[in-house]
Design a protein around this motif. Sequence first.
Motif, PDB file in Angstrom:
ATOM      1  N   LEU A  99       0.873  -1.218   0.042  1.00  0.00           N
ATOM      2  CA  LEU A  99      -0.115   0.022  -0.081  1.00  0.00           C
ATOM      3  C   LEU A  99       0.954   1.245   0.072  1.00  0.00           C
ATOM      4  O   LEU A  99       1.728   1.249   0.945  1.00  0.00           O
ATOM      5  CB  LEU A  99      -0.899   0.026   1.318  1.00  0.00           C
ATOM      6  CG  LEU A  99      -2.156  -1.024   1.316  1.00  0.00           C
ATOM      7  CD1 LEU A  99      -2.569  -1.106   2.556  1.00  0.00           C
ATOM      8  CD2 LEU A  99      -3.002  -0.535   0.185  1.00  0.00           C
ATOM      9  N   SER A 100       0.450   2.335  -0.831  1.00  0.00           N
ATOM     10  CA  SER A 100       1.115   3.395  -0.981  1.00  0.00           C
ATOM     11  C   SER A 100       0.456   4.426  -1.570  1.00  0.00           C
ATOM     12  O   SER A 100      -0.414   4.077  -2.453  1.00  0.00           O
ATOM     13  CB  SER A 100       2.629   3.301  -1.678  1.00  0.00           C
ATOM     14  OG  SER A 100       3.345   4.359  -1.813  1.00  0.00           O
ATOM     15  N   HIS A 101       0.825   5.626  -1.461  1.00  0.00           N
ATOM     16  CA  HIS A 101       0.094   6.818  -2.400  1.00  0.00           C
ATOM     17  C   HIS A 101       0.278   6.536  -3.710  1.00  0.00           C
ATOM     18  O   HIS A 101      -0.519   6.886  -4.617  1.00  0.00           O
ATOM     19  CB  HIS A 101       0.458   8.101  -1.855  1.00  0.00           C
ATOM     20  CG  HIS A 101      -0.072   8.475  -0.435  1.00  0.00           C
ATOM     21  ND1 HIS A 101      -1.193   8.522  -0.110  1.00  0.00           N
ATOM     22  CD2 HIS A 101       0.766   8.680   0.904  1.00  0.00           C
ATOM     23  CE1 HIS A 101      -1.432   8.776   1.144  1.00  0.00           C
ATOM     24  NE2 HIS A 101      -0.467   8.633   1.794  1.00  0.00           N
ATOM     25  N   ASP A 102       1.610   6.289  -4.249  1.00  0.00           N
ATOM     26  CA  ASP A 102       2.071   5.893  -5.567  1.00  0.00           C
ATOM     27  C   ASP A 102       3.092   4.856  -5.500  1.00  0.00           C
ATOM     28  O   ASP A 102       3.646   4.675  -4.563  1.00  0.00           O
ATOM     29  CB  ASP A 102       2.270   7.182  -6.488  1.00  0.00           C
ATOM     30  CG  ASP A 102       3.563   8.093  -5.703  1.00  0.00           C
ATOM     31  OD1 ASP A 102       4.248   7.187  -4.941  1.00  0.00           O
ATOM     32  OD2 ASP A 102       3.478   9.203  -5.775  1.00  0.00           O
ATOM     33  N   VAL A 103       3.315   4.414  -6.953  1.00  0.00           N
ATOM     34  CA  VAL A 103       4.393   3.391  -6.931  1.00  0.00           C
ATOM     35  C   VAL A 103       5.320   3.714  -8.005  1.00  0.00           C
ATOM     36  O   VAL A 103       5.028   4.086  -9.168  1.00  0.00           O
ATOM     37  CB  VAL A 103       3.405   1.947  -7.195  1.00  0.00           C
ATOM     38  CG1 VAL A 103       4.509   0.696  -7.931  1.00  0.00           C
ATOM     39  CG2 VAL A 103       2.645   1.595  -6.126  1.00  0.00           C
ATOM     40  N   THR A 104       6.608   3.654  -7.591  1.00  0.00           N
ATOM     41  CA  THR A 104       7.754   3.688  -8.488  1.00  0.00           C
ATOM     42  C   THR A 104       8.279   2.429  -8.845  1.00  0.00           C
ATOM     43  O   THR A 104       8.788   1.619  -8.016  1.00  0.00           O
ATOM     44  CB  THR A 104       8.734   4.950  -7.982  1.00  0.00           C
ATOM     45  OG1 THR A 104       8.200   6.085  -7.891  1.00  0.00           O
ATOM     46  CG2 THR A 104       9.704   4.749  -9.017  1.00  0.00           C
ATOM     47  N   ILE A 105       8.039   1.985 -10.293  1.00  0.00           N
ATOM     48  CA  ILE A 105       8.537   0.809 -10.705  1.00  0.00           C
ATOM     49  C   ILE A 105      10.228   1.120 -11.484  1.00  0.00           C
ATOM     50  O   ILE A 105       9.972   1.876 -12.268  1.00  0.00           O
ATOM     51  CB  ILE A 105       7.673  -0.139 -11.507  1.00  0.00           C
ATOM     52  CG1 ILE A 105       6.363  -0.145 -10.605  1.00  0.00           C
ATOM     53  CG2 ILE A 105       8.177  -1.484 -12.032  1.00  0.00           C
ATOM     54  CD1 ILE A 105       5.290  -1.034 -11.469  1.00  0.00           C
ATOM     55  N   ARG A 106      11.143   0.403 -11.194  1.00  0.00           N
ATOM     56  CA  ARG A 106      12.262   0.616 -11.887  1.00  0.00           C
ATOM     57  C   ARG A 106      12.682  -0.902 -12.383  1.00  0.00           C
ATOM     58  O   ARG A 106      12.656  -1.754 -11.572  1.00  0.00           O
ATOM     59  CB  ARG A 106      13.289   1.166 -10.972  1.00  0.00           C
ATOM     60  CG  ARG A 106      13.071   2.623 -10.643  1.00  0.00           C
ATOM     61  CD  ARG A 106      14.357   3.069  -9.818  1.00  0.00           C
ATOM     62  NE  ARG A 106      14.085   4.626  -9.553  1.00  0.00           N
ATOM     63  CZ  ARG A 106      13.553   5.095  -8.394  1.00  0.00           C
ATOM     64  NH1 ARG A 106      13.355   4.314  -7.711  1.00  0.00           N
ATOM     65  NH2 ARG A 106      13.531   6.483  -8.123  1.00  0.00           N
ATOM     66  N   ALA A 107      13.317  -0.733 -13.624  1.00  0.00           N
ATOM     67  CA  ALA A 107      13.792  -2.079 -14.023  1.00  0.00           C
ATOM     68  C   ALA A 107      15.243  -1.999 -14.309  1.00  0.00           C
ATOM     69  O   ALA A 107      15.944  -0.825 -14.961  1.00  0.00           O
ATOM     70  CB  ALA A 107      13.169  -2.456 -15.463  1.00  0.00           C
ATOM     71  N   TYR A 108      16.064  -3.092 -14.083  1.00  0.00           N
ATOM     72  CA  TYR A 108      17.438  -3.263 -14.096  1.00  0.00           C
ATOM     73  C   TYR A 108      18.059  -4.100 -14.977  1.00  0.00           C
ATOM     74  O   TYR A 108      17.533  -5.373 -14.861  1.00  0.00           O
ATOM     75  CB  TYR A 108      18.187  -3.038 -12.806  1.00  0.00           C
ATOM     76  CG  TYR A 108      17.991  -1.844 -11.665  1.00  0.00           C
ATOM     77  CD1 TYR A 108      18.792  -0.846 -11.497  1.00  0.00           C
ATOM     78  CD2 TYR A 108      16.837  -1.807 -11.219  1.00  0.00           C
ATOM     79  CE1 TYR A 108      18.606  -0.135 -10.588  1.00  0.00           C
ATOM     80  CE2 TYR A 108      16.395  -0.998 -10.131  1.00  0.00           C
ATOM     81  CZ  TYR A 108      17.520   0.002 -10.052  1.00  0.00           C
ATOM     82  OH  TYR A 108      17.162   1.028  -8.975  1.00  0.00           O
ATOM     83  N   ALA A 109      19.151  -4.077 -15.645  1.00  0.00           N
ATOM     84  CA  ALA A 109      19.599  -5.235 -16.679  1.00  0.00           C
ATOM     85  C   ALA A 109      20.993  -5.371 -15.980  1.00  0.00           C
ATOM     86  O   ALA A 109      21.856  -4.796 -15.473  1.00  0.00           O
ATOM     87  CB  ALA A 109      19.851  -4.722 -17.890  1.00  0.00           C
ATOM     88  N   HIS A 110      21.001  -6.863 -16.223  1.00  0.00           N
ATOM     89  CA  HIS A 110      22.449  -7.544 -15.875  1.00  0.00           C
ATOM     90  C   HIS A 110      23.243  -7.792 -17.249  1.00  0.00           C
ATOM     91  O   HIS A 110      22.638  -8.710 -17.898  1.00  0.00           O
ATOM     92  CB  HIS A 110      22.328  -8.655 -15.266  1.00  0.00           C
ATOM     93  CG  HIS A 110      23.285  -8.938 -13.956  1.00  0.00           C
ATOM     94  ND1 HIS A 110      23.172  -9.773 -12.931  1.00  0.00           N
ATOM     95  CD2 HIS A 110      23.916  -7.831 -13.564  1.00  0.00           C
ATOM     96  CE1 HIS A 110      23.977  -9.568 -11.983  1.00  0.00           C
ATOM     97  NE2 HIS A 110      24.570  -8.258 -12.026  1.00  0.00           N
TER      98      HIS A 110
END
Length: 663
Positions: A99-110
């Motif tokens: 639960l949160s006011h908004d969601v930050t999604i990040r994607a990282y590559a190997h």
Amino acid sequence: MTKAPAPDAAGQDKAARPARGLHGRLDIPTGSVAPHVEYVVGGWVVHERFGVERVLVTVNDEVVGLAGVDAPRPDVHDLYPDAIGASHRGWALTVAPHLSHDVTIRAYAHVETGEAGDASRLGPWIRFAEITLPMVASGDSFGRIHEPASVSPGVLRVTGNAWAPGGLARVELSTANGDEGPWVRARHSLVGRSPSDVTPAEQGLSGFAGYVEIPDTGDVAIRAVVVGVDGARHELAPMTVAVGAPSTEHGAPDRAATLLDRFERRMSRLSVDTSEPPCVMVAAHALDLGGAQLYLSLLMDGLRARGLKFCVVACFAGPLLADLEAAGIPVLVYGRDPSNREVLEGQVLQVAEFASENAVVGCLANSLPSFPAVIAAQRMGLPTSWAIHESFDLPVFWVEAYGHQLPKSVSAAAEAALADCDEVVFEAEATSTLYAPLVRAERRSLVKYGVDASAIDEFVATHSRSAARADLGLAPDALVLACVGTVEPRKGQLALLRAFARIPEARRWGVQLAFTGMNDSPYAHTLRAIVADADLTDVVRLHDVTHDIYPSYLVADVLLSASDIESVPRTMLEAMLMGRPVAATAAFGVGELVTDGETGFLCDPLDLGALQQMLERVIATDRAELARWGESARAHVLREHDPAIYVDHFEGRLSKWVRDSAQ
């Protein structure tokens, strides 16, 4: 939780150079996300010179999973035809955000910067995509209602899962179209899948169950509201269901007349053995160690000491069966579930034949499921007295007791037996009031139950509290909160554990919670598992159901109860006679027995937030004050719950039956 990798795209080691030529995008999700709802995070990633082995995803800087990079993406191949493996550069994984006011999604590559087999071939994690989405609550954000297998007029048991931001307080159900209700509280803290971010003591306890009235025809919308500890109300997605036709019984009512005729013809061939001394038939729903059964056992002991003779009929057996037969009391176990009128008539006939064999002169019934025995006695023209311990609406009780609605012919026969009973005895005013529409006032009696204080006093005088604590694995100086009674959903032990575990550890330091009444039920197994998984074994003690119950009161400072249905629990009377205050949900007769601030603590039933607040009040109360309340509790029970009054009441009635039979 595992935090996001470093360095990222903004602060990586430029000497590594793998960030040059890295491209990628988050395709999903888009628009918004909902709390605690699983969704797919996915997209593509490609490097112009190197291979990409895997993708790591974070939500609000916490790692939520790894995904392989191998899904077909022809569109990526069109953009970067010369890149390594460009035709299979897609990736995806399923997550459920906190639960949160908004969601930050990040994607990282190997990125593979070395040769295969080289341990150092993988470079740093490099962020290649990011998106921030608003968190929008949906109908499924706080749980869901389970679709019932079928819906017919009458009472429907509604189940589902529910949770709330900051913690669940209660769940309310309705079939009303407007916000005005009526809303009824559901039983919560049942087994059910929970969101991933709850504490171990709440994991797997999102289940709820309650009852709503279903109309005769048409469609009906089942609604559920989740109330958080902050008071916020969150409505789950409603479910509209079609009401099916009422169940029909083959041959009814013509079949009922045939069955009654069969009974009368069979009984006309039987004759009472007048050489046998007059006997009172006692009808029980079970012969196990529940509170109602122990009430009955002690009542029979008192009446047998005054010269009355008994036989016993019961729906199903239990440990008390051997005790009764050892005392020379004839016993008949006739079966539990009167699933249709044919089965009911078979039970009634068994009981009537048994009554004739034992020269029965009247029936003392104990609890609602013993109604087949009451019907048998009434058909034989015998007087009946019925002690009711269950504080349920009858339609709800039948589903609770048997797992399904009773056929109309069976429930109608039970209600008729109740209405025609010569006397219906209640130990709590609240329960008597509940049954007022079914039993006329002149046939209802309020007789407060009591237990023998001398036996408890003798036990206290001859046993050591410190030794009892050592035997039960409790610390000598701990504040011990004891919950005594069969571990089952109605008594809310899982809710009690859940509320206790919510109290900050520093605040409950030096407190131990002891449950007595563990058994082999799935509910009890869940209690054991959560205590272990939540690492609470040092502060929560679990003890099996036992005949020897007094040590559980002796070790306690306070008796706890989280039941949602109670009349006058025997455990409370016994603990109060031992000088222990009670902290309990104010279910039906409990509020008549316990006075908040004088003999204990009370809170609303089926409200987890209120239960936690009550426990915090208990823990914060000075021990000397608890001891004074315990003295007041003992004085109240001695004054208002004399066991001789209960025995005297039934002796007068039963002795009259014996005298009348001799005339």
